[in-house]
Scaffold this motif. Sequence first.
Motif, PDB file in Angstrom:
ATOM      1  N   ASP A  27     -23.370  20.369 -17.612  1.00  0.00           N
ATOM      2  CA  ASP A  27     -24.374  21.328 -17.134  1.00  0.00           C
ATOM      3  C   ASP A  27     -23.762  22.718 -16.963  1.00  0.00           C
ATOM      4  OD1 ASP A  27     -26.486  22.682 -16.001  1.00  0.00           O
ATOM      5  OD2 ASP A  27     -26.810  21.243 -14.391  1.00  0.00           O
ATOM      6  N   ARG A  28     -24.227  23.663 -17.794  1.00  0.00           N
ATOM      7  CA  ARG A  28     -23.657  25.008 -17.783  1.00  0.00           C
ATOM      8  C   ARG A  28     -23.791  25.718 -16.452  1.00  0.00           C
ATOM      9  NH1 ARG A  28     -22.153  27.474 -22.136  1.00  0.00           N
ATOM     10  NH2 ARG A  28     -22.471  26.459 -24.125  1.00  0.00           N
ATOM     11  N   VAL A  29     -24.821  25.385 -15.686  1.00  0.00           N
ATOM     12  CA  VAL A  29     -25.063  26.158 -14.471  1.00  0.00           C
ATOM     13  C   VAL A  29     -24.478  25.496 -13.226  1.00  0.00           C
ATOM     14  CG1 VAL A  29     -27.116  27.217 -15.439  1.00  0.00           C
ATOM     15  CG2 VAL A  29     -27.330  25.149 -14.051  1.00  0.00           C
ATOM     16  N   SER A  30     -23.679  24.455 -13.402  1.00  0.00           N
ATOM     17  CA  SER A  30     -23.028  23.838 -12.253  1.00  0.00           C
ATOM     18  C   SER A  30     -22.196  24.881 -11.517  1.00  0.00           C
ATOM     19  CB  SER A  30     -22.132  22.684 -12.700  1.00  0.00           C
ATOM     20  OG  SER A  30     -22.903  21.649 -13.243  1.00  0.00           O
ATOM     21  N   GLN A  31     -22.207  24.798 -10.203  1.00  0.00           N
ATOM     22  CA  GLN A  31     -21.548  25.826  -9.411  1.00  0.00           C
ATOM     23  C   GLN A  31     -20.481  25.297  -8.475  1.00  0.00           C
ATOM     24  OE1 GLN A  31     -24.207  28.756  -7.562  1.00  0.00           O
ATOM     25  NE2 GLN A  31     -25.866  27.885  -8.771  1.00  0.00           N
ATOM     26  N   SER A  32     -20.475  23.985  -8.240  1.00  0.00           N
ATOM     27  CA  SER A  32     -19.502  23.457  -7.297  1.00  0.00           C
ATOM     28  C   SER A  32     -18.823  22.225  -7.884  1.00  0.00           C
ATOM     29  CB  SER A  32     -20.155  23.132  -5.951  1.00  0.00           C
ATOM     30  OG  SER A  32     -21.306  22.354  -6.120  1.00  0.00           O
ATOM     31  N   SER A  49     -11.793  21.589  -3.502  1.00  0.00           N
ATOM     32  CA  SER A  49     -13.075  22.064  -3.992  1.00  0.00           C
ATOM     33  C   SER A  49     -12.852  23.429  -4.629  1.00  0.00           C
ATOM     34  CB  SER A  49     -14.083  22.184  -2.841  1.00  0.00           C
ATOM     35  OG  SER A  49     -13.602  23.074  -1.846  1.00  0.00           O
ATOM     36  N   ILE A  50     -13.643  23.750  -5.635  1.00  0.00           N
ATOM     37  CA  ILE A  50     -13.509  25.047  -6.304  1.00  0.00           C
ATOM     38  C   ILE A  50     -14.875  25.486  -6.786  1.00  0.00           C
ATOM     39  CG2 ILE A  50     -12.866  23.972  -8.522  1.00  0.00           C
ATOM     40  CD1 ILE A  50     -10.965  26.445  -8.930  1.00  0.00           C
ATOM     41  N   TYR A  51     -15.153  26.765  -6.669  1.00  0.00           N
ATOM     42  CA  TYR A  51     -16.485  27.262  -7.002  1.00  0.00           C
ATOM     43  C   TYR A  51     -16.453  28.453  -7.965  1.00  0.00           C
ATOM     44  CZ  TYR A  51     -16.970  24.814  -2.560  1.00  0.00           C
ATOM     45  OH  TYR A  51     -16.889  23.884  -1.560  1.00  0.00           O
ATOM     46  N   SER A  52     -15.299  29.129  -8.064  1.00  0.00           N
ATOM     47  CA  SER A  52     -15.187  30.321  -8.904  1.00  0.00           C
ATOM     48  C   SER A  52     -14.164  30.088 -10.004  1.00  0.00           C
ATOM     49  CB  SER A  52     -14.731  31.521  -8.065  1.00  0.00           C
ATOM     50  OG  SER A  52     -15.605  31.735  -6.982  1.00  0.00           O
ATOM     51  N   ASN A  53     -14.351  30.782 -11.106  1.00  0.00           N
ATOM     52  CA  ASN A  53     -13.391  30.708 -12.202  1.00  0.00           C
ATOM     53  C   ASN A  53     -11.996  31.086 -11.722  1.00  0.00           C
ATOM     54  OD1 ASN A  53     -14.896  29.827 -14.422  1.00  0.00           O
ATOM     55  ND2 ASN A  53     -15.679  31.883 -14.812  1.00  0.00           N
ATOM     56  N   ALA A  90     -15.800  15.490  -9.478  1.00  0.00           N
ATOM     57  CA  ALA A  90     -17.220  15.459  -9.120  1.00  0.00           C
ATOM     58  C   ALA A  90     -17.814  16.844  -9.317  1.00  0.00           C
ATOM     59  CB  ALA A  90     -17.400  15.005  -7.673  1.00  0.00           C
ATOM     60  N   VAL A  91     -18.978  16.873  -9.905  1.00  0.00           N
ATOM     61  CA  VAL A  91     -19.648  18.134 -10.255  1.00  0.00           C
ATOM     62  C   VAL A  91     -21.100  18.059  -9.808  1.00  0.00           C
ATOM     63  CG1 VAL A  91     -20.306  19.667 -12.152  1.00  0.00           C
ATOM     64  CG2 VAL A  91     -18.168  18.370 -12.283  1.00  0.00           C
TER      65      VAL A  91
ATOM     66  N   ILE B 100     -25.351  23.458  -1.955  1.00  0.00           N
ATOM     67  CA  ILE B 100     -24.733  23.026  -3.193  1.00  0.00           C
ATOM     68  C   ILE B 100     -23.220  22.975  -3.097  1.00  0.00           C
ATOM     69  CG2 ILE B 100     -24.655  25.345  -4.162  1.00  0.00           C
ATOM     70  CD1 ILE B 100     -25.341  24.117  -6.858  1.00  0.00           C
ATOM     71  N   PHE B 101     -22.661  23.729  -2.162  1.00  0.00           N
ATOM     72  CA  PHE B 101     -21.213  23.749  -2.025  1.00  0.00           C
ATOM     73  C   PHE B 101     -20.705  22.731  -1.016  1.00  0.00           C
ATOM     74  CE2 PHE B 101     -21.055  27.234  -4.767  1.00  0.00           C
ATOM     75  CZ  PHE B 101     -22.028  28.144  -4.413  1.00  0.00           C
TER      76      PHE B 101
END
Lengths: 116, 115
Positions: A27-32, A49-53, A90-91, B100-101
């Motif tokens: 899923d391209r729009v996954s954010q977490s 956990s990671i959320y940003s490139n 996990a995504v 979501i986070f």
Amino acid sequence: QKEVEQNSGPLSVPEGAIASLNCTYSDRVSQSFFWYRQYSGKSPELIMSIYSNGDKEDGRFTAQLNKASQYVSLLIRDSQPSDSATYLCAVNIRKNSGGSNYKLTFGKGTLLTVNP
Amino acid sequence: DAGVIQSPRHEVTEMGQEVTLRCKPISGHNSLFWYRQTMMRGLELLIYFNNNVPIDDSGMPEDRFSAKMPNASFSTLKIQPSEPRDSAVYFCASSFADRIFSPLHFGNGTRLTVT
């Protein structure tokens, strides 16, 4: 394509080496994105956990995220026998296309063995 | 923080019997998830609740499985009648709804053996 895929393993590294665990997602729009560690007979526990490139470092662990390539990885530096476990990626994946409901989807896991 | 509490830790039952698994989420969390883990299929989401309401039960394998969440601090997963192929480890997890986070926090699991 499976929603979350991990390198199948098992992965075996000598003590002190770098262990590299990889994960791709659909899923391209996954954010977490999360990495869980699961010891045999135990429940999964959150380790990163990671959320940003980019890279996120926590002690001997570094998570790397590349949203353009839909790829997330976990590096374990100076691997120890106590790191031997299954690592689960996990995504948060959208439940339906264009929707706003997400569910945390797990890969099958990669078994890591660190040899003394 | 007591974490997610599941009971029983182990359950051994005969085929055809009813099995009830229990879960108490972390206080304040308003999402609750039931997962099943086997060697063959990995960690599978069975059902999850937001604010005590079932949101997605598409992972429930068949009508023999049912789950309830009568209040914010308690949920059950019931299998009736149980079959040997239901043998697995069942995990309950909780988090904050609609964040979501927010990661999941898992209980210790119930190891179910159906003979």
